[in-house]
Design a protein around this motif. Structure first.
Motif, mmCIF file in Angstrom:
data_model
loop_
_atom_site.group_PDB
_atom_site.id
_atom_site.type_symbol
_atom_site.label_atom_id
_atom_site.label_comp_id
_atom_site.label_asym_id
_atom_site.label_seq_id
_atom_site.Cartn_x
_atom_site.Cartn_y
_atom_site.Cartn_z
ATOM 1 N N HIS A 92 47.373 45.763 42.195
ATOM 2 C CA HIS A 92 45.930 45.871 42.065
ATOM 3 C C HIS A 92 45.562 46.045 40.599
ATOM 4 C CE1 HIS A 92 42.068 48.069 42.048
ATOM 5 N NE2 HIS A 92 41.792 47.305 43.078
ATOM 6 N N ARG A 93 44.476 45.405 40.174
ATOM 7 C CA ARG A 93 44.017 45.601 38.803
ATOM 8 C C ARG A 93 42.512 45.849 38.779
ATOM 9 N NH1 ARG A 93 43.014 40.014 36.173
ATOM 10 N NH2 ARG A 93 43.134 38.656 37.975
ATOM 11 N N THR A 94 42.090 46.622 37.810
ATOM 12 C CA THR A 94 40.685 46.945 37.612
ATOM 13 C C THR A 94 40.322 46.623 36.170
ATOM 14 O OG1 THR A 94 40.840 48.759 39.205
ATOM 15 C CG2 THR A 94 38.943 48.770 37.720
ATOM 16 N N VAL A 95 39.316 45.770 35.988
ATOM 17 C CA VAL A 95 38.843 45.427 34.645
ATOM 18 C C VAL A 95 37.834 46.499 34.250
ATOM 19 C CG1 VAL A 95 37.721 43.698 33.200
ATOM 20 C CG2 VAL A 95 39.197 42.974 35.094
ATOM 21 N N LEU A 96 38.181 47.295 33.234
ATOM 22 C CA LEU A 96 37.379 48.446 32.843
ATOM 23 C C LEU A 96 36.290 48.110 31.829
ATOM 24 C CD1 LEU A 96 40.370 50.918 32.368
ATOM 25 C CD2 LEU A 96 38.906 50.702 34.385
ATOM 26 N N THR A 97 36.512 47.088 31.009
ATOM 27 C CA THR A 97 35.619 46.824 29.881
ATOM 28 C C THR A 97 34.376 46.035 30.262
ATOM 29 O OG1 THR A 97 37.149 45.010 29.441
ATOM 30 C CG2 THR A 97 37.249 46.892 27.973
ATOM 31 N N PRO A 98 33.257 46.316 29.579
ATOM 32 C CA PRO A 98 32.071 45.485 29.742
ATOM 33 C C PRO A 98 32.237 44.168 28.984
ATOM 34 C CG PRO A 98 31.641 47.232 28.156
ATOM 35 C CD PRO A 98 33.035 47.454 28.697
ATOM 36 N N VAL A 99 31.382 43.206 29.294
ATOM 37 C CA VAL A 99 31.378 41.934 28.578
ATOM 38 C C VAL A 99 30.677 42.149 27.241
ATOM 39 C CG1 VAL A 99 30.497 39.576 28.589
ATOM 40 C CG2 VAL A 99 31.369 40.593 30.704
ATOM 41 N N VAL A 100 31.356 41.762 26.154
ATOM 42 C CA VAL A 100 30.779 41.881 24.816
ATOM 43 C C VAL A 100 30.725 40.479 24.210
ATOM 44 C CG1 VAL A 100 31.028 42.911 22.527
ATOM 45 C CG2 VAL A 100 31.763 44.188 24.555
ATOM 46 N N PRO A 101 29.538 39.993 23.869
ATOM 47 C CA PRO A 101 29.406 38.635 23.336
ATOM 48 C C PRO A 101 30.308 38.401 22.137
ATOM 49 C CG PRO A 101 27.257 39.574 23.776
ATOM 50 C CD PRO A 101 28.254 40.679 23.955
ATOM 51 N N GLY A 102 31.049 37.295 22.168
ATOM 52 C CA GLY A 102 31.893 36.892 21.059
ATOM 53 C C GLY A 102 33.199 37.643 20.927
ATOM 54 N N VAL A 103 33.519 38.548 21.875
ATOM 55 C CA VAL A 103 34.741 39.335 21.792
ATOM 56 C C VAL A 103 35.622 39.052 23.004
ATOM 57 C CG1 VAL A 103 35.720 41.656 21.664
ATOM 58 C CG2 VAL A 103 33.558 41.154 20.516
ATOM 59 N N ASN A 104 36.804 38.515 22.782
ATOM 60 C CA ASN A 104 37.733 38.208 23.874
ATOM 61 C C ASN A 104 38.686 39.374 24.090
ATOM 62 O OD1 ASN A 104 36.652 35.661 24.287
ATOM 63 N ND2 ASN A 104 38.029 34.703 22.836
ATOM 64 N N PHE A 105 38.123 40.524 24.386
ATOM 65 C CA PHE A 105 38.903 41.741 24.571
ATOM 66 C C PHE A 105 38.716 42.264 25.986
ATOM 67 C CE2 PHE A 105 39.076 46.376 24.722
ATOM 68 C CZ PHE A 105 40.327 46.617 24.212
ATOM 69 N N GLU A 106 39.817 42.697 26.608
ATOM 70 C CA GLU A 106 39.729 43.337 27.910
ATOM 71 C C GLU A 106 40.657 44.538 27.957
ATOM 72 O OE1 GLU A 106 38.404 40.418 31.435
ATOM 73 O OE2 GLU A 106 40.500 40.265 30.894
ATOM 74 N N TRP A 107 40.221 45.543 28.679
ATOM 75 C CA TRP A 107 41.022 46.735 28.947
ATOM 76 C C TRP A 107 41.153 46.810 30.455
ATOM 77 C CZ3 TRP A 107 39.269 52.368 27.464
ATOM 78 C CH2 TRP A 107 40.297 53.252 27.776
ATOM 79 N N ILE A 108 42.382 46.745 30.942
ATOM 80 C CA ILE A 108 42.641 46.607 32.374
ATOM 81 C C ILE A 108 43.615 47.688 32.829
ATOM 82 C CG2 ILE A 108 43.545 45.050 34.156
ATOM 83 C CD1 ILE A 108 42.749 42.746 32.192
ATOM 84 N N ARG A 109 43.319 48.286 33.980
ATOM 85 C CA ARG A 109 44.210 49.271 34.610
ATOM 86 C C ARG A 109 44.872 48.582 35.795
ATOM 87 N NH1 ARG A 109 44.077 53.441 38.746
ATOM 88 N NH2 ARG A 109 45.144 55.318 38.008
ATOM 89 N N THR A 110 46.197 48.631 35.841
ATOM 90 C CA THR A 110 46.952 47.942 36.891
ATOM 91 C C THR A 110 47.852 48.925 37.624
ATOM 92 O OG1 THR A 110 46.981 45.893 35.595
ATOM 93 C CG2 THR A 110 48.599 46.069 37.367
ATOM 94 N N THR A 111 47.950 48.739 38.936
ATOM 95 C CA THR A 111 48.886 49.510 39.758
ATOM 96 C C THR A 111 49.864 48.546 40.410
ATOM 97 O OG1 THR A 111 47.193 51.172 40.238
ATOM 98 C CG2 THR A 111 49.124 51.125 41.689
ATOM 99 N N LEU A 112 51.154 48.738 40.123
ATOM 100 C CA LEU A 112 52.213 47.945 40.753
ATOM 101 C C LEU A 112 52.913 48.824 41.781
ATOM 102 C CD1 LEU A 112 53.975 46.141 37.757
ATOM 103 C CD2 LEU A 112 52.300 45.187 39.330
#
Length: 196
Positions: A92-112
């Motif tokens: 399972h993964r959860t995308v924590l970050t908001p969408v920021v224009p022009g920024v290809n950054f993501e912070w994701i929490r994953t459970t394996l």
């Protein structure tokens, strides 16, 4: 903050102006028709990566796509707005970050779950970076031909322009975070989808 309804209306107008059917843009962007439809209806807020793919499908940069929306300087993504994705194999993964224009950054929490191998993922474009921090359990991080075993509290960095993989070979769940800056363009994913 980007208003999902305004974003959806804007995407619909851009698609219509190009004479693209929903399915045509979905195919060009590499997203599902149902996802694109939900975004256009303002029912779903896309992640940075999904929005960047839609921009690519429209032949625009992400910053150009969002230029008319004029978001504020602070973008808040409430817990209820986060994307929760159940992947094949039980992870399972959860995308924590908001969408920021022009920024290809993501912070994701994953459970394996125990014994879960999320598979190998392709190298991203040069200049891409990933930071990994293990919250609990043990993570086997593969980068290129090397494998690193990370325990709770451990962290790692690697240039993401190398093939990489994530696996939990332990007997307890592994929870980890990935902070990723992915430069465009990106290659098609290998199966299964990215665990980050």
């Amino acid at each position: 903050m980007i208003d999902p309804v305004s974003l959806g209306r804007h995407l619909h107008e851009l698609r219509a102006a190009r004479g693209l059917a929903l399915s045509a843009l979905a195919g060009q962007a590499g997203v599902s028709v149902s996802m694109l439809s939900a975004i256009e209806r303002g029912e779903k807020t896309p992640t940075v990566v999904v929005l960047s793919r839609i921009a690519d499908g429209l032949g625009l940069s992400l910053s150009r796509l969002l230029a008319d929306l004029e978001p504020g300087r602070v973008i808040v993504r409430r817990a209820a707005e986060q994307d929760h994705i159940a992947e094949p194999g039980g992870w399972h993964r959860t995308v924590l970050t908001p969408v920021v224009p022009g920024v290809n950054f993501e912070w994701i929490r994953t459970t394996l779950p125990p014994g879960c191998d999320a598979g190998a993922f392709p190298a991203y474009a040069p200049g891409s970076h990933e930071f990994v921090a293990v919250e609990s359990g043990e993570l086997c991080l593969g980068v290129g031909e090397e494998e690193y075993v990370l325990a709770a509290g451990d962290s790692a960095y690697f240039p993401a322009d190398a093939k990489h993989s994530y696996a939990n070979r332990g007997e307890t769940p592994c929870v980890y975070h990935v902070a990723a800056l992915i430069m465009r363009p990106r290659e098609n994913r290998m199966t299964p989808p990215r665990p980050a």
